[in-house]
Design a protein around this motif. Structure first.
Motif, PDB file in Angstrom:
ATOM      1  N   LYS A 158       0.819  -1.214   0.000  1.00 35.78           N
ATOM      2  CA  LYS A 158       0.000   0.000   0.000  1.00 35.78           C
ATOM      3  C   LYS A 158       0.857   1.270   0.000  1.00 35.78           C
ATOM      4  CE  LYS A 158      -3.623  -2.393   2.598  1.00 35.78           C
ATOM      5  NZ  LYS A 158      -4.373  -2.464   3.886  1.00 35.78           N
ATOM      6  N   PHE A 159       2.191   1.094   0.227  1.00 34.00           N
ATOM      7  CA  PHE A 159       3.062   2.261   0.357  1.00 34.00           C
ATOM      8  C   PHE A 159       4.057   2.426  -0.792  1.00 34.00           C
ATOM      9  CE2 PHE A 159       1.736   1.273   4.696  1.00 34.00           C
ATOM     10  CZ  PHE A 159       1.330   2.512   5.147  1.00 34.00           C
ATOM     11  N   GLY A 160       4.296   1.381  -1.564  1.00 34.45           N
ATOM     12  CA  GLY A 160       5.268   1.509  -2.641  1.00 34.45           C
ATOM     13  C   GLY A 160       5.506   0.203  -3.377  1.00 34.45           C
ATOM     14  N   LYS A 161       6.497   0.243  -4.280  1.00 30.43           N
ATOM     15  CA  LYS A 161       6.768  -0.890  -5.161  1.00 30.43           C
ATOM     16  C   LYS A 161       8.083  -1.594  -4.852  1.00 30.43           C
ATOM     17  CE  LYS A 161       3.082  -0.206  -7.698  1.00 30.43           C
ATOM     18  NZ  LYS A 161       1.947  -1.166  -7.650  1.00 30.43           N
ATOM     19  N   LYS A 162       8.963  -0.933  -4.105  1.00 26.40           N
ATOM     20  CA  LYS A 162      10.268  -1.530  -3.828  1.00 26.40           C
ATOM     21  C   LYS A 162      10.758  -1.054  -2.464  1.00 26.40           C
ATOM     22  CE  LYS A 162      14.674  -2.498  -6.148  1.00 26.40           C
ATOM     23  NZ  LYS A 162      15.503  -2.205  -7.336  1.00 26.40           N
ATOM     24  N   ALA A 163      11.069  -2.027  -1.599  1.00 24.03           N
ATOM     25  CA  ALA A 163      11.431  -1.690  -0.227  1.00 24.03           C
ATOM     26  C   ALA A 163      12.842  -2.145   0.116  1.00 24.03           C
ATOM     27  CB  ALA A 163      10.446  -2.343   0.742  1.00 24.03           C
ATOM     28  N   LEU A 164      13.571  -1.263   0.789  1.00 22.54           N
ATOM     29  CA  LEU A 164      14.818  -1.668   1.432  1.00 22.54           C
ATOM     30  C   LEU A 164      14.450  -2.151   2.829  1.00 22.54           C
ATOM     31  CD1 LEU A 164      17.921  -1.822   1.751  1.00 22.54           C
ATOM     32  CD2 LEU A 164      17.820   0.515   2.657  1.00 22.54           C
ATOM     33  N   ILE A 165      14.792  -3.404   3.122  1.00 22.94           N
ATOM     34  CA  ILE A 165      14.523  -3.968   4.437  1.00 22.94           C
ATOM     35  C   ILE A 165      15.824  -4.043   5.216  1.00 22.94           C
ATOM     36  CG2 ILE A 165      13.711  -5.965   5.738  1.00 22.94           C
ATOM     37  CD1 ILE A 165      11.799  -6.621   3.510  1.00 22.94           C
TER      38      ILE A 165
ATOM     39  N   ARG B 207      19.044   5.051  -2.907  1.00 29.57           N
ATOM     40  CA  ARG B 207      19.112   5.766  -4.178  1.00 29.57           C
ATOM     41  C   ARG B 207      19.564   4.856  -5.321  1.00 29.57           C
ATOM     42  NH1 ARG B 207      21.106  10.071  -0.727  1.00 29.57           N
ATOM     43  NH2 ARG B 207      23.253   9.458  -1.165  1.00 29.57           N
ATOM     44  N   ALA B 208      20.589   4.053  -5.069  1.00 29.97           N
ATOM     45  CA  ALA B 208      21.129   3.183  -6.127  1.00 29.97           C
ATOM     46  C   ALA B 208      20.109   2.144  -6.572  1.00 29.97           C
ATOM     47  CB  ALA B 208      22.401   2.498  -5.636  1.00 29.97           C
ATOM     48  N   GLN B 209      19.331   1.623  -5.607  1.00 33.27           N
ATOM     49  CA  GLN B 209      18.353   0.569  -5.916  1.00 33.27           C
ATOM     50  C   GLN B 209      16.965   1.116  -6.232  1.00 33.27           C
ATOM     51  OE1 GLN B 209      19.038  -2.626  -6.269  1.00 33.27           O
ATOM     52  NE2 GLN B 209      21.202  -2.406  -5.704  1.00 33.27           N
ATOM     53  N   GLU B 210      16.833   2.442  -6.168  1.00 31.71           N
ATOM     54  CA  GLU B 210      15.562   3.118  -6.455  1.00 31.71           C
ATOM     55  C   GLU B 210      14.418   2.576  -5.589  1.00 31.71           C
ATOM     56  OE1 GLU B 210      15.071   2.738 -10.684  1.00 31.71           O
ATOM     57  OE2 GLU B 210      16.367   4.461 -11.065  1.00 31.71           O
ATOM     58  N   CYS B 211      14.695   2.453  -4.285  1.00 31.45           N
ATOM     59  CA  CYS B 211      13.666   2.007  -3.348  1.00 31.45           C
ATOM     60  C   CYS B 211      12.735   3.173  -3.013  1.00 31.45           C
ATOM     61  CB  CYS B 211      14.310   1.487  -2.064  1.00 31.45           C
ATOM     62  SG  CYS B 211      15.374   0.038  -2.310  1.00 31.45           S
ATOM     63  N   ASP B 212      11.459   2.880  -2.849  1.00 32.63           N
ATOM     64  CA  ASP B 212      10.505   3.940  -2.529  1.00 32.63           C
ATOM     65  C   ASP B 212       9.894   3.765  -1.139  1.00 32.63           C
ATOM     66  OD1 ASP B 212       8.865   1.796  -3.042  1.00 32.63           O
ATOM     67  OD2 ASP B 212       7.821   2.716  -4.744  1.00 32.63           O
ATOM     68  N   MET B 213      10.485   2.892  -0.320  1.00 33.88           N
ATOM     69  CA  MET B 213      10.114   2.796   1.089  1.00 33.88           C
ATOM     70  C   MET B 213      11.236   2.099   1.846  1.00 33.88           C
ATOM     71  SD  MET B 213       7.324  -0.265   1.570  1.00 33.88           S
ATOM     72  CE  MET B 213       6.669  -0.268  -0.102  1.00 33.88           C
ATOM     73  N   VAL B 214      11.250   2.302   3.157  1.00 36.68           N
ATOM     74  CA  VAL B 214      12.241   1.668   4.023  1.00 36.68           C
ATOM     75  C   VAL B 214      11.499   0.906   5.109  1.00 36.68           C
ATOM     76  CG1 VAL B 214      14.185   2.010   5.594  1.00 36.68           C
ATOM     77  CG2 VAL B 214      13.923   3.499   3.585  1.00 36.68           C
ATOM     78  N   ILE B 215      11.933  -0.331   5.350  1.00 37.01           N
ATOM     79  CA  ILE B 215      11.334  -1.162   6.396  1.00 37.01           C
ATOM     80  C   ILE B 215      12.426  -1.569   7.377  1.00 37.01           C
ATOM     81  CG2 ILE B 215      10.107  -3.303   6.936  1.00 37.01           C
ATOM     82  CD1 ILE B 215       8.952  -3.240   4.091  1.00 37.01           C
ATOM     83  N   GLY B 216      12.207  -1.283   8.656  1.00 36.13           N
ATOM     84  CA  GLY B 216      13.142  -1.706   9.692  1.00 36.13           C
ATOM     85  C   GLY B 216      12.568  -2.881  10.450  1.00 36.13           C
ATOM     86  N   ILE B 217      13.348  -3.965  10.565  1.00 38.63           N
ATOM     87  CA  ILE B 217      12.907  -5.150  11.306  1.00 38.63           C
ATOM     88  C   ILE B 217      13.968  -5.481  12.344  1.00 38.63           C
ATOM     89  CG2 ILE B 217      12.259  -7.583  11.175  1.00 38.63           C
ATOM     90  CD1 ILE B 217      11.443  -7.171   8.287  1.00 38.63           C
ATOM     91  N   GLY B 218      13.611  -5.392  13.618  1.00 32.22           N
ATOM     92  CA  GLY B 218      14.589  -5.716  14.650  1.00 32.22           C
ATOM     93  C   GLY B 218      14.402  -4.895  15.899  1.00 32.22           C
ATOM     94  N   GLY B 219      15.537  -4.458  16.483  1.00 34.75           N
ATOM     95  CA  GLY B 219      15.525  -3.702  17.737  1.00 34.75           C
ATOM     96  C   GLY B 219      15.586  -2.206  17.525  1.00 34.75           C
ATOM     97  N   GLY B 220      15.691  -1.473  18.627  1.00 36.15           N
ATOM     98  CA  GLY B 220      15.555  -0.023  18.606  1.00 36.15           C
ATOM     99  C   GLY B 220      16.494   0.707  17.686  1.00 36.15           C
ATOM    100  N   LYS B 221      17.763   0.299  17.655  1.00 33.80           N
ATOM    101  CA  LYS B 221      18.730   1.034  16.832  1.00 33.80           C
ATOM    102  C   LYS B 221      18.496   0.795  15.337  1.00 33.80           C
ATOM    103  CE  LYS B 221      22.320   1.753  20.262  1.00 33.80           C
ATOM    104  NZ  LYS B 221      23.772   1.769  20.576  1.00 33.80           N
TER     105      LYS B 221
END
Length: 365
Positions: free
Chosen positions: A27-34, A81-95
């Motif tokens: 619902k937020f984009g087409k390519k995500a950096l996880i 930028r290099a991978q043309e990601c249109d969202m970022v997903i963080g999975i893990g702990g606080g940092k």
């Protein structure tokens, strides 16, 4: 000044929810950096990948380097930028989550936050705590909006080390006491305004939940059981504490935590463990009634949170070390000045030393 309350756009909590991440992300984009750790990928990478199968959203994994610092944020920006990601997903702990938020902010993309532990109240917030590459607190980085989604898979969280959830309770323990102090001072909160009644009520509900469910949840987790107490503590550590600290404000406990980051021997301790001792120190500064202080210290002891400097890793206590902590806690840009009375390095030093002695007393040492 206006009263302001902020929150993430959507909060989801329940067992098995991580498997639905692809459905939410599409619902937020087409390519995500996880962003994830290598060990995290080994544990749950396949769950994440299966959730994106058949979903019109491509994913790229990258392993977190371990510190939420400017160098790591810049490295990940280049990948986005290099991978043309249109969202970022963080999975893990606080940092990891704070780093994902920073990258998404600078690259102007949505950010989805998926904690696998509940050791801090960072997930829901519109800020990141930035450290140096060596792990010393540097600054708070504030954002114009909160995460687009916070997704809590309680089944995965319940399998995390119990100490991490207990540390989260230590972080959440500060929420009400700091919000109460900020309210009394009329200080500006992390949300950029004064404390709302709703934020103070959420902070108090967070505290009440910890007192009622905290020990039960710890025992259940030690038995490997995902009970209603565990679900309530996950919510308290994440949603209630997150909204409570951000719209209620930070004061002494977190500033004192930041002070302890100058001592290398404390670096192995979790954020919430140091905040728990910072909370006791703040309450000593406030000179709360002895009965109330005993309740908080006994709660920390029952959970296994540190109540002495030795338990924090400071085996050799010197005036020089503790004064360095006190001076760092009183830094001009930190939140100790949100206390409703004047605080000095000398008074913080005294409160730390007294809190340490009280801890030894209630431990029977």
């Amino acid at each position: 000044m206006a009263k302001i309350l902020i929150s993430p756009a959507k909060y989801v909590q329940g067992p098995g929810e991580l498997a639905k991440l692809g459905e939410y992300a599409a619902k937020f984009g087409k390519k995500a950096l996880i962003l994830i750790t290598s060990s995290g990928y080994k544990r749950i990478g396949k769950v994440v990948e299966s959730g994106f199968a058949g979903v019109p959203c491509e994913i790229i994994f990258d392993y977190f380097n371990g510190e939420c610092c400017r160098k790591e944020i810049g490295r990940l920006q280049e990948i986005v930028r290099a991978q043309e990601c249109d969202m970022v997903i963080g999975i893990g702990g606080g940092k990891i989550l704070d780093t994902a938020k920073a990258v998404a902010f600078y690259e102007k993309t949505p950010v989805l936050i998926c904690p696998t532990i509940v050791s801090t109240d960072a997930p829901c917030s519109a800020l990141s705590v930035i450290y140096t590459e060596d792990g010393v607190f540097e600054e708070y980085l504030f954002y114009p909006s909160n995460p687009d989604l916070v997704l809590m898979d309680s089944e995965i969280i319940a399998k995390s080390p119990v100490r991490l959830t207990v540390a989260g309770m230590g972080d959440a323990l500060a929420t009400y006491f700091e919000a109460r102090a900020v309210k009394a001072k009329g200080a500006v909160t992390c949300a950029g305004g004064q404390v709302t009644g709703a934020a103070l009520a959420l902070a108090k509900f967070c505290f009440d939940t910890l007192m009622e469910e905290g020990v039960k949840a710890k025992l259940a987790l030690e038995a490997g059981a995902l009970t209603e107490s565990v679900e309530k503590v996950i919510e308290a550590n994440t949603l209630l504490s997150g909204l409570g600290f951000e719209s209620g404000g930070l004061a002494g406990a977190h500033a004192i935590h930041n002070g302890f980051t100058v001592l290398e021997e404390c670096h192995h301790m979790y954020h919430g463990e140091k905040v728990a001792f910072g909370t006791i120190t703040q309450l000593v500064l406030e000179n709360i009634p002895a009965e109330e202080l005993e309740t908080i210290i006994d709660f920390c002891i029952e959970l296994g949170l540190p109540v002495t400097l030795k338990e924090l890793g400071v085996t050799e206590v010197t005036e020089e070390k503790i004064m360095a902590v006190a001076k760092a806690a009183c830094a001009e840009n930190d939140t100790l000045h949100n206390m409703p009375f004047e605080v000095t390095p000398e008074s913080v030093y005294a409160a730390i030393m007294a809190a340490d002695r009280y801890g030894h007393y209630f431990l029977g040492e």
